[in-house]
Design an enzyme around this catalytic site. Structure first.
Site, PDB file in Angstrom:
ATOM      1  N   THR A 103       4.633  62.617  29.428  1.00  0.00           N
ATOM      2  CA  THR A 103       3.071  63.045  29.050  1.00  0.00           C
ATOM      3  C   THR A 103       2.276  61.791  28.931  1.00  0.00           C
ATOM      4  O   THR A 103       2.653  60.634  28.112  1.00  0.00           O
ATOM      5  CB  THR A 103       2.960  63.820  27.537  1.00  0.00           C
ATOM      6  N   PHE A 162      -1.016  59.957  27.128  1.00  0.00           N
ATOM      7  CA  PHE A 162      -1.910  60.255  26.075  1.00  0.00           C
ATOM      8  C   PHE A 162      -3.055  59.189  26.158  1.00  0.00           C
ATOM      9  O   PHE A 162      -2.649  58.101  26.731  1.00  0.00           O
ATOM     10  CB  PHE A 162      -1.219  59.971  24.650  1.00  0.00           C
TER      11      PHE A 162
END
Length: 385
Positions: free
Chosen positions: A272, A274
């Site tokens: 992921t 960010f």
């Protein structure tokens, strides 16, 4: 050339290196920057007041157990009024003992969420502030409840998180960094519960989708909840015996659950990305790779996109990512013959380019893009990872 971001001058500030992230220090304007002049007409949004009334925090949350150096404390620092906590849906804060001044970093979720781990990766000695919703993390920074926000923007398996792109457009915060966080889902259960006891697994919808094949092989049904850490907390709090949770190993430790299986995601390459947000922009540099994120609309809609992208090609700027979202409240634009049936969608285009705002070629490219745009805003210029 000086570039305006939202209604703010794109301030170039110094930064320092921490263990794993570059933290901005100074927000002073230099004489050089004041002398630069690039006349961008940007969309201006009304700014919220940055003032928070002082007062003692009331009705603090009950202390939680000391774990991994976390220390129990009330919701917020004592100079924040309790109505501020409620209004901005701040759930709680955590702080670690350190000798350096701590930054307050907001994230969406509760303790044990992957976003909290990403915040601690960005700022190892930070004070984390959990918020109920993503928009609350933006508000927390804008109102100075927090110094930074860490939000997920895309996942290697699930793709972009479109709602957070919209929040970047709506709020006047600046991207000052990015984090790539490897996600490892664990199957958690209460003490004394074995794998064959489980029938259902709770987790966030994306986590369930990322572990679908593994759960099917185990004969387990998935049930969606708001957050992976919420799933772990619910299993622990309700002492569920036939229900487990998909969450992080830190959530297991935090809520006293056993790890029945690790790395249960179907694809091991589960990362992921960010973004780190602040009230002021970061100083771009030219001696290290930088990424610049922008959002813009085009006068002739998507038909003008090839011309818009050519400004980067002609300036030898690498386009890293682009995606479009229909422009809310004005999704359809009439064609030149004023026939609405022949109209076309208005789009917001979000783009990442491998370039620094400190580079003259980047300024030149954006100046040309502005000529094709009805709206253009620099969301941030920050080091690549």
């Amino acid at each position: 050339m000086a570039l305006f971001s939202g209604c703010h001058l794109f301030v170039l500030s110094n930064y320092r290196q921490t263990n794993s992230f570059k933290t901005p220090h100074s927000h002073l304007y230099s004489k050089h920057l004041r002398s630069l002049n690039l006349d961008f007409a940007f969309h201006q949004k009304a700014r919220n007041s940055n003032t928070i009334e002082s007062g003692n925090t009331k009705n603090c949350a009950a202390p939680v157990a000391n774990m991994n150096g976390f220390q129990p404390r009330c919701h917020l620092q004592y100079d924040l009024a309790h109505d501020t906590v409620s209004k901005y849906q701040v759930l709680h804060t955590n702080s670690r003992v350190c000798n350096e001044p701590r930054l307050r970093v907001a994230y969406q979720g509760i303790r044990g969420a992957y976003s909290e781990s990403a915040a601690e990766k960005a700022y190892p000695n930070c004070e984390t502030i959990a918020c109920q919703h993503f928009h609350s993390t933006f508000q927390a920074v804008g109102r100075r409840v927090a110094d930074r926000a860490v939000i997920p923007i895309e996942n290697s398996l699930g793709g972009s998180i479109h709602g957070n792109y919209d929040l970047l457009h709506r709020h006047n915060l600046h991207i000052i960094g990015e984090i790539q966080f490897a996600v490892s889902h664990c199957l958690l259960a209460n003490n004394g519960v074995d794998l064959h006891d489980l029938k259902t697994v709770l987790s966030h919808p994306q986590a369930l989708a990322q572990c679908e094949k593994s759960l099917t092989k185990l004969g387990l049904e998935g049930e969606a909840v708001a957050n992976t850490a919420v799933a772990a907390k619910k299993v622990a709090a309700e002492m569920l015996r036939d229900t487990g949770a998909l969450a992080s190993s830190s959530a297991a430790l935090l809520y006293g659950l056993n790890i029945l299986a690790s790395n249960v995601q179907d694809d091991s390459n589960n990362v992921t990305r960010f973004l780190v947000l602040a009230r002021e922009p970061l100083t771009p540099a030219t001696d290290t790779p930088f990424k610049t994120s922008i959002v813009f609309t085009l006068e002739d809609g998507s038909s003008a996109l090839p011309d818009a992208l050519s400004v980067f090609i002609s300036n030898q700027i690498k386009l890293l990512k682009i995606e479009s979202h229909p422009l809310k409240n004005q999704p359809l634009q009439a064609s030149k013959n004023n026939s609405k049936s022949n109209g076309y969608f208005n789009y917001l285009f979000y783009a990442d380019v491998e370039a620094s705002m400190a580079d003259q070629t980047t300024q030149t490219a954006l100046k040309h893009l502005k000529e094709l745009s009805t709206f253009l805003r620099v969301l941030g210029s920050y080091p690549m990872v």
